[in-house]
Design an enzyme around this catalytic site. Structure first.
Site, PDB file in Angstrom:
ATOM      1  N   GLU A  40     -29.329 123.749  24.310  1.00 27.89           N
ATOM      2  CA  GLU A  40     -28.706 122.464  24.009  1.00 27.89           C
ATOM      3  C   GLU A  40     -27.187 122.529  24.129  1.00 27.89           C
ATOM      4  O   GLU A  40     -26.548 121.557  24.540  1.00 27.89           O
ATOM      5  CB  GLU A  40     -29.115 121.988  22.611  1.00 27.89           C
ATOM      6  CG  GLU A  40     -30.581 121.609  22.494  1.00 27.89           C
ATOM      7  CD  GLU A  40     -30.992 120.507  23.473  1.00 27.89           C
ATOM      8  OE1 GLU A  40     -30.138 119.676  23.829  1.00 27.89           O
ATOM      9  OE2 GLU A  40     -32.169 120.480  23.869  1.00 27.89           O
ATOM     10  N   TYR A  54     -26.980 114.014  18.665  1.00 24.25           N
ATOM     11  CA  TYR A  54     -28.030 114.232  19.660  1.00 24.25           C
ATOM     12  C   TYR A  54     -28.448 115.695  19.675  1.00 24.25           C
ATOM     13  O   TYR A  54     -29.647 116.011  19.650  1.00 24.25           O
ATOM     14  CB  TYR A  54     -27.567 113.827  21.066  1.00 24.25           C
ATOM     15  CG  TYR A  54     -28.563 114.269  22.113  1.00 24.25           C
ATOM     16  CD1 TYR A  54     -29.678 113.489  22.393  1.00 24.25           C
ATOM     17  CD2 TYR A  54     -28.441 115.497  22.758  1.00 24.25           C
ATOM     18  CE1 TYR A  54     -30.638 113.909  23.302  1.00 24.25           C
ATOM     19  CE2 TYR A  54     -29.392 115.924  23.671  1.00 24.25           C
ATOM     20  CZ  TYR A  54     -30.488 115.130  23.943  1.00 24.25           C
ATOM     21  OH  TYR A  54     -31.435 115.564  24.827  1.00 24.25           O
ATOM     22  N   ASP A  77     -29.851 109.400  23.846  1.00 28.92           N
ATOM     23  CA  ASP A  77     -28.832 109.657  24.851  1.00 28.92           C
ATOM     24  C   ASP A  77     -28.880 108.514  25.865  1.00 28.92           C
ATOM     25  O   ASP A  77     -29.606 107.535  25.668  1.00 28.92           O
ATOM     26  CB  ASP A  77     -29.022 111.032  25.506  1.00 28.92           C
ATOM     27  CG  ASP A  77     -30.136 111.050  26.544  1.00 28.92           C
ATOM     28  OD1 ASP A  77     -31.012 110.153  26.516  1.00 28.92           O
ATOM     29  OD2 ASP A  77     -30.155 111.978  27.367  1.00 28.92           O
TER      30      ASP A  77
END
Length: 213
Positions: A42, A125, A143
């Site tokens: 991520e 996020y 997103d």
């Protein structure tokens, strides 16, 4: 605008999940539920294309297979490894985050959104992606891909900054299932990336076209 029709949500979800059975992307970080591996993925995926990230991700985990090893790695070495991805500050934040997790969380990636958000380089996020992908927590993500699908199908008008839009975040929470949110998040992300694209969306392949707003 809110989403109130349970039938509409079920139709939307059913058609998307059917599409997902044969169409989800096959990235290496999707084959693990290791919190560390997903944390690294991520970080690398922030503002970077997944196909560009994939080879760097695999090299990174080969060189630094554990959180402790990435925490003690010189930031200059991490930056050199991540150089093809750009954004030098990413290496600094990743190294600092690894050190904080080792020192304050006994080397375990936090399982609470509030704690994840305290770490450098982790926004809402990223925190929710880690929670859903590593811990299968019911954390819906938002997103631009997810926002685009929701805005187009349900006729929602979101704000300019999609990740901070309360209307869109609320919609994402409303339609998210109680279980298997990990799979659901990936379905929305991939549908937005492959079918419901920014330009030239693939209407002829879209299973939602007949009821899309």
């Amino acid at each position: 605008m809110t989403i109130e029709s349970k039938e509409e949500i079920e139709w939307f979800a059913g058609h998307l999940l059917t599409w997902a059975k044969c169409n989800l992307r096959d990235h290496p970080w999707r084959k693990t539920d290791s919190p560390y591996d997903i944390l690294i993925a991520e970080f690398l995926l922030q503002r970077t294309d997944a196909d560009t990230v994939a080879p760097i991700y695999e090299v990174f985990l080969t060189r630094y297979p554990t959180l402790n090893e990435s925490a003690i790695a010189p930031v200059e070495d991490v930056a050199k490894l991540l150089q093809p991805l750009g954004l030098f500050f990413r290496a600094e934040r990743l190294s600092t985050t690894a050190k904080i997790i080792v020192e304050r969380h006994k080397g375990k990636v936090p399982q609470q959104e509030t704690e994840l958000l305290k770490l450098p380089g982790i926004d809402k996020y990223t925190a929710r992606a880690i929670l859903s992908q590593a811990f299968n927590r019911p954390a819906a993500v938002m997103d631009t891909n997810v926002a685009r699908v929701l805005e187009r199908f349900f006729g929602i008008k979101g704000g300019r900054v999609k990740s901070c839009c309360k209307i869109l975040s609320g919609a994402a929470e409303t339609i998210a299932p109680d279980k298997e949110v990990r799979h659901w998040n990936l379905t929305l992300l991939d549908f937005g990336a492959k079918i419901c694209t920014v330009r030239n969306p693939k209407y002829f392949k879209c299973p939602l076209a007949s009821r899309c707003y």
